[in-house]
Design a protein around this motif. Structure first.
Motif, mmCIF file in Angstrom:
data_model
loop_
_atom_site.group_PDB
_atom_site.id
_atom_site.type_symbol
_atom_site.label_atom_id
_atom_site.label_comp_id
_atom_site.label_asym_id
_atom_site.label_seq_id
_atom_site.Cartn_x
_atom_site.Cartn_y
_atom_site.Cartn_z
ATOM 1 N N PRO A 1 45.688 43.247 -33.420
ATOM 2 C CA PRO A 1 46.151 44.317 -34.320
ATOM 3 C C PRO A 1 47.667 44.418 -34.327
ATOM 4 C CG PRO A 1 45.423 45.280 -32.260
ATOM 5 C CD PRO A 1 45.146 43.792 -32.157
ATOM 6 N N VAL B 1 42.120 40.400 -44.998
ATOM 7 C CA VAL B 1 42.062 38.935 -45.031
ATOM 8 C C VAL B 1 41.679 38.452 -46.425
ATOM 9 C CG1 VAL B 1 40.765 36.928 -44.200
ATOM 10 C CG2 VAL B 1 41.590 38.634 -42.577
ATOM 11 N N THR C 1 30.729 40.765 -37.998
ATOM 12 C CA THR C 1 31.923 40.806 -37.148
ATOM 13 C C THR C 1 32.287 39.410 -36.662
ATOM 14 O OG1 THR C 1 31.436 43.063 -36.424
ATOM 15 C CG2 THR C 1 32.915 41.767 -35.036
ATOM 16 N N GLN D 1 37.692 46.654 -42.370
ATOM 17 C CA GLN D 1 39.127 46.706 -42.637
ATOM 18 C C GLN D 1 39.747 45.317 -42.568
ATOM 19 O OE1 GLN D 1 40.507 49.502 -39.713
ATOM 20 N NE2 GLN D 1 40.125 51.282 -41.010
ATOM 21 N N ARG D 2 39.379 44.565 -41.540
ATOM 22 C CA ARG D 2 39.941 43.217 -41.407
ATOM 23 C C ARG D 2 39.486 42.329 -42.563
ATOM 24 N NH1 ARG D 2 42.669 40.259 -37.821
ATOM 25 N NH2 ARG D 2 42.479 38.006 -38.041
ATOM 26 N N MET E 1 46.011 48.675 -37.633
ATOM 27 C CA MET E 1 45.272 47.442 -37.402
ATOM 28 C C MET E 1 45.880 46.252 -38.149
ATOM 29 S SD MET E 1 42.845 47.974 -35.206
ATOM 30 C CE MET E 1 44.135 48.940 -34.402
ATOM 31 N N THR E 2 46.411 46.489 -39.351
ATOM 32 C CA THR E 2 46.866 45.383 -40.191
ATOM 33 C C THR E 2 48.377 45.323 -40.368
ATOM 34 O OG1 THR E 2 46.720 46.672 -42.234
ATOM 35 C CG2 THR E 2 44.715 45.539 -41.500
ATOM 36 N N SER F 1 51.712 40.509 -37.243
ATOM 37 C CA SER F 1 51.150 40.605 -38.595
ATOM 38 C C SER F 1 52.153 40.190 -39.667
ATOM 39 C CB SER F 1 50.686 42.044 -38.863
ATOM 40 O OG SER F 1 49.665 42.428 -37.963
ATOM 41 N N TYR G 1 39.346 45.868 -31.132
ATOM 42 C CA TYR G 1 39.180 44.464 -30.745
ATOM 43 C C TYR G 1 38.912 44.351 -29.248
ATOM 44 C CZ TYR G 1 41.016 43.333 -35.362
ATOM 45 O OH TYR G 1 41.194 43.236 -36.720
ATOM 46 N N MET H 1 36.436 48.465 -38.119
ATOM 47 C CA MET H 1 37.465 47.459 -37.900
ATOM 48 C C MET H 1 37.119 46.163 -38.633
ATOM 49 S SD MET H 1 37.578 44.411 -35.907
ATOM 50 C CE MET H 1 36.596 44.692 -34.447
ATOM 51 N N THR H 2 35.859 45.774 -38.600
ATOM 52 C CA THR H 2 35.420 44.549 -39.255
ATOM 53 C C THR H 2 35.632 44.630 -40.759
ATOM 54 O OG1 THR H 2 33.752 44.169 -37.531
ATOM 55 C CG2 THR H 2 33.465 43.010 -39.612
#
Length: 491
Positions: free
Chosen positions: A109, A249, A196, A244-245, A287-288, A404, A118, A241-242
């Protein structure tokens, strides 16, 4: 020394502390016990405590300080031998799991902390083979890049992970899932774990020189649809979190490939008014490194760029697209009105805020280059490039949020024209790559060098403003083909 101040027994510290049955604080190059007594401090060889022959510039220190204590307690309070026997196939797998908790999870993150999902993922992974093998594989690839394990071991763990991933995917009845619209409740936790694991493949891919992320994102998009997460983001921290990622991505990969995102436009995370994801811990922003409303602008820019590209191929009237682009530009400037593009004085602003402004000006750069079709050498593009470089120069390597930075950095770097700018880009790239060791950064830099070389050759051949415009449009088409055919991705 009183009994309360004595070190406890150490099994993984330096050789002197182990011999004296003291708990080593594992400081390098000499622990406190040896330094106090002027003893030669040495460590036995091993994955975790290896002592390299040369100093390695790395972020091999957890940003959250209590991770080593968590490992010492085995997270579940179990005796060491029983813990390893219960959950892991080997001591090497257990070491990789611990390495992930203490080191890798803090680097993923933009901002680390006690609520880092994570790191929290390590506990449910103990009861989920697909998650545990993913974590072990991520950790092993990271260790390989720092010379802490062998290529053979990394390859075997990756093969094992991909085999388990394939078996889990084959177990899903695709037709039934499509008919039902969502996965049945009694399988939902297993499918969340699978989603995930698929989304986290991006971390594995970034570590390798030849990994490909595109199939994993396509698969994750299908699982997102099956779980109903395009319409409703889960409240569970790890599942959130999954999602959001995946959202970040998906859009950044789409921008890198110059195509549309896989997520539908109705994806709830792509709606700017749903900014509660930046107010809920752990936030999308932390997180990002990119606030959720700003990500929504990036999604719109990605679609508009494709609209322009499609319109050029079919000779479609661009007026409607340009009207939408001007409206987007106005909204983007209103959102980022507090950013003036002036690099901050040292230590004047937190790194996360500087990173956010890097994403903001990168959005303007993408809008100028891919929607308004400004050329690289135009004053507006070069101004935006220098604003980005000035901000990025204030993100010191290893500060945390700079993990990031790759997407904004490499997108801006390809627009560098002057030799001074290109020297700076190469130096910044070398600094970040030496620190993070993600192999796909080198692939990104190779593409940039290729773009620079092609642009320079065509610029030298152009002897008039008319021919220069024609030649540069050819360059843009050539770069687009390179982007769509490339395999690398870092986030």
């Amino acid at each position: 020394m009183s009994r309360s101040n004595r070190f406890l027994r150490s099994r993984t510290g330096c050789l002197q502390c182990r011999k004296k049955h003291n708990k080593c604080d594992e400081q390098q190059p000499s622990c406190s016990f040896c330094a106090l007594r002027d003893l030669e401090c040495k460590y036995s060889s091993g994955i975790k405590w290896v002592r390299p022959k040369e100093p390695i510039p790395t972020r091999h220190k957890p940003r959250y300080k209590d991770t080593h204590q968590a490992i010492e307690q085995n997270m579940l309070g179990q005796p060491s031998a029983l813990f390893a026997e219960t959950y892991f196939e080997s001591n090497e797998d257990r070491s990789a799991w611990e390495y992930y908790i203490s080191l890798v999870s803090s680097n993923v993150p933009a901002v680390d902390g006690p609520d880092n999902p994570y790191r929290q993922l390590s506990i449910p992974a103990l009861s989920s083979p697909i998650l545990l093998e993913t974590i072990v594989c991520i950790s092993t690839e990271h260790m390989l890049n720092f010379g802490l394990t062998s290529i053979d071991r990394a390859a075997k763990r990756q093969q094992r992970m991909l085999r388990t991933l394939g078996q889990n995917l084959l177990s899903i009845d695709a037709q039934a899932a499509c008919d039902a619209g969502t996965i049945v409740a009694n399988n939902k936790h297993e499918r969340e774990a699978l989603l995930t694991a698929v989304v986290l493949q991006g971390i594995v891919v970034a570590q390798t020189a030849d990994g490909v992320l595109e199939p994993h994102v396509k698969c994750a998009s299908w699982l997102m649809q099956a779980l109903g997460y395009f319409d409703e983001i889960p409240q569970n921290p790890i599942a959130r979190m999954t999602v959001q990622r995946f959202g970040m991505v998906d859009v950044m990969l789409a921008i890198s490939r110059q195509r549309r995102p896989y997520a539908p436009r109705k994806f709830i995370l792509n709606q700017p008014e749903v900014n509660r994801w930046d107010a809920t811990e752990p936030s999308f922003h932390k997180m990002t490194g990119c606030p959720q409303p700003l990500m929504c602008f990036l999604v719109r820019i990605a679609h508009l760029a494709c609209d322009v590209s499609d319109g050029l191929e079919t000779n479609t009237d661009e007026s409607a697209i340009l009207n939408e682009a001007f409206q987007l530009d106005t909204e983007l400037r209103a959102w980022g009105s507090r950013y003036n593009g002036i690099p901050p004085a040292r230590c004047e602003r937190p790194p996360l805020d500087i990173l956010t402004e890097c994403f903001y000006w990168t959005a303007h750069l993408l809008l100028a280059r891919r929607v308004f079709r400004d050329q690289t050498c135009s004053p507006r593009v070069q101004h935006l490039v220098h604003v980005c470089f000035g901000l990025m120069d204030h993100l010191s390597t290893g500060c945390g949020p700079d993990s990031s930075l790759p997407q904004p950095f490499y997108l801006a770097a390809r627009e560098a024209v002057s030799s001074e700018d290109r020297v700076w880009v190469r130096q910044k790239h070398e600094s970040m790559t030496a620190y993070y060791r993600e192999q796909q950064r080198n692939s990104a830099m190779e593409l940039i060098e290729q773009i620079w070389e092609t642009t320079d050759k065509l610029r030298e051949c152009s002897d008039s403003s008319w021919s220069r415009g024609i030649e540069l449009s050819i360059v843009d088409s050539y770069v687009q083909a390179l982007d769509r055919g490339s395999c690398f991705f870092i986030f």
